[in-house]
Design an enzyme around this catalytic site. Sequence first.
Site, PDB file in Angstrom:
ATOM      1  N   TYR A   1       3.736  -4.387   9.344  1.00 30.40           N
ATOM      2  CA  TYR A   1       3.350  -3.463  10.403  1.00 30.40           C
ATOM      3  C   TYR A   1       3.008  -4.172  11.706  1.00 30.40           C
ATOM      4  O   TYR A   1       2.769  -3.512  12.725  1.00 30.40           O
ATOM      5  CB  TYR A   1       2.220  -2.554   9.913  1.00 30.40           C
ATOM      6  CG  TYR A   1       2.775  -1.475   9.019  1.00 30.40           C
ATOM      7  CD1 TYR A   1       2.986  -0.186   9.484  1.00 30.40           C
ATOM      8  CD2 TYR A   1       3.172  -1.775   7.718  1.00 30.40           C
ATOM      9  CE1 TYR A   1       3.547   0.791   8.678  1.00 30.40           C
ATOM     10  CE2 TYR A   1       3.736  -0.809   6.902  1.00 30.40           C
ATOM     11  CZ  TYR A   1       3.926   0.467   7.389  1.00 30.40           C
ATOM     12  OH  TYR A   1       4.496   1.434   6.577  1.00 30.40           O
TER      13      TYR A   1
ATOM     14  N   PHE B   1       0.824  -1.218   0.000  1.00 31.38           N
ATOM     15  CA  PHE B   1       0.000   0.000   0.000  1.00 31.38           C
ATOM     16  C   PHE B   1       0.853   1.260   0.000  1.00 31.38           C
ATOM     17  O   PHE B   1       2.063   1.221   0.249  1.00 31.38           O
ATOM     18  CB  PHE B   1      -0.930  -0.002   1.211  1.00 31.38           C
ATOM     19  CG  PHE B   1      -0.212   0.190   2.535  1.00 31.38           C
ATOM     20  CD1 PHE B   1      -0.079   1.453   3.089  1.00 31.38           C
ATOM     21  CD2 PHE B   1       0.326  -0.896   3.210  1.00 31.38           C
ATOM     22  CE1 PHE B   1       0.577   1.631   4.298  1.00 31.38           C
ATOM     23  CE2 PHE B   1       0.988  -0.738   4.416  1.00 31.38           C
ATOM     24  CZ  PHE B   1       1.104   0.538   4.961  1.00 31.38           C
TER      25      PHE B   1
ATOM     26  N   ILE C   1       9.793  -3.046   1.499  1.00 28.77           N
ATOM     27  CA  ILE C   1       8.477  -3.361   0.970  1.00 28.77           C
ATOM     28  C   ILE C   1       7.427  -2.795   1.925  1.00 28.77           C
ATOM     29  O   ILE C   1       7.401  -3.132   3.110  1.00 28.77           O
ATOM     30  CB  ILE C   1       8.268  -4.885   0.849  1.00 28.77           C
ATOM     31  CG1 ILE C   1       9.424  -5.525   0.069  1.00 28.77           C
ATOM     32  CG2 ILE C   1       6.940  -5.190   0.177  1.00 28.77           C
ATOM     33  CD1 ILE C   1       9.363  -7.043   0.033  1.00 28.77           C
ATOM     34  N   LYS C   2       6.558  -1.954   1.403  1.00 24.59           N
ATOM     35  CA  LYS C   2       5.508  -1.367   2.250  1.00 24.59           C
ATOM     36  C   LYS C   2       4.316  -2.316   2.229  1.00 24.59           C
ATOM     37  O   LYS C   2       3.303  -2.093   1.553  1.00 24.59           O
ATOM     38  CB  LYS C   2       5.137   0.030   1.738  1.00 24.59           C
ATOM     39  CG  LYS C   2       4.445   0.904   2.764  1.00 24.59           C
ATOM     40  CD  LYS C   2       4.384   2.336   2.275  1.00 24.59           C
ATOM     41  CE  LYS C   2       3.589   3.224   3.215  1.00 24.59           C
ATOM     42  NZ  LYS C   2       4.245   3.404   4.533  1.00 24.59           N
ATOM     43  N   VAL C   3       4.459  -3.402   2.979  1.00 27.50           N
ATOM     44  CA  VAL C   3       3.469  -4.472   2.989  1.00 27.50           C
ATOM     45  C   VAL C   3       2.738  -4.482   4.325  1.00 27.50           C
ATOM     46  O   VAL C   3       3.333  -4.212   5.376  1.00 27.50           O
ATOM     47  CB  VAL C   3       4.140  -5.846   2.715  1.00 27.50           C
ATOM     48  CG1 VAL C   3       5.236  -6.134   3.717  1.00 27.50           C
ATOM     49  CG2 VAL C   3       3.134  -6.976   2.721  1.00 27.50           C
TER      50      VAL C   3
END
Length: 310
Positions: A161, A35, A155-157
Amino acid sequence: MNEDRLIWLNGELINVKDANANVLSPSFQFGANVFEGIRCYWNEEKQQLYAFRLAEHYRRLQNSIKLFRMKCPYSVEEMKQFMLDTVKANRYREDIAVRQTVFVDGFGSWFSTEPVGMFIAPVAKRRVVHPLEKGEKTCVSSWERISERDLSPRIKVGANYVNSRLAKLEAADHGYDSAIFLNREGYVAEGTGSCFFMIKDHTLITPLLTDSVLESITRDTIIRLARAELGMQVVERNVNRTELYVCDEAFFCGSAVEITPIVQMDSFQIGSGLPGRVTQEIHKQYLDVVTGNNETYADWLTPVYQEGGA
């Protein structure tokens, strides 16, 4: 407005109340999604909404899609246009944040690469009031920041988070507002969903991108503004834990948190215990840029509306 807003889901603009998720999808079950969080700022005088650094956001999203091995059917231009269409459809005349998520749908497993869907969800999000009046009390987390050896922070996965969730909740349990991670080598990495800067002897210092740090667009913006607008020396290097306790000022930065001062680190007061002068000036410069009041950086802004908010 937030409850009745329109979102984009797999090719359709629908009311957020009608947006349904497949609870058996790899995205829902295993966090198989990537995202971007994109900020847009309203300029009342110009009657315009400006989306900030879209080219960089979509470049990073494409990199996340590639590294996560998703078979995405959308081009960068399509993703950008879908986002702009969604914001326009909601007729926002205020600051907003847009979550654009590409996810693995269907009934596959955690290693599925398709089918791939996407949603775009804007929500009103007011900018932080300037001047900044207070800062955060932060602790060094007992949790280690993820690294290239396990779950790459590049990686903005969504699943990444969980690491930040554990640190954030641990900090709250101990009476802190937020936490800061150390990496596997013991150097300072970043906050829980934000990058870290400190100021020492008039020098702006931030960890290296190779120190388990997200390639943050806001981080890059701050570095450029500090050099060009404030004439500061900026150093990217390894940062040791004890340096946190003796710095003059410190702050987190990110699309969501903008610039958030840190006034306490563990039991140590930072500076005067209030947001520092340089931090506040950086925040002012940042807001001038993102709202379209500094024409030098006009190429970072994408006007959402054609003329006068129409």
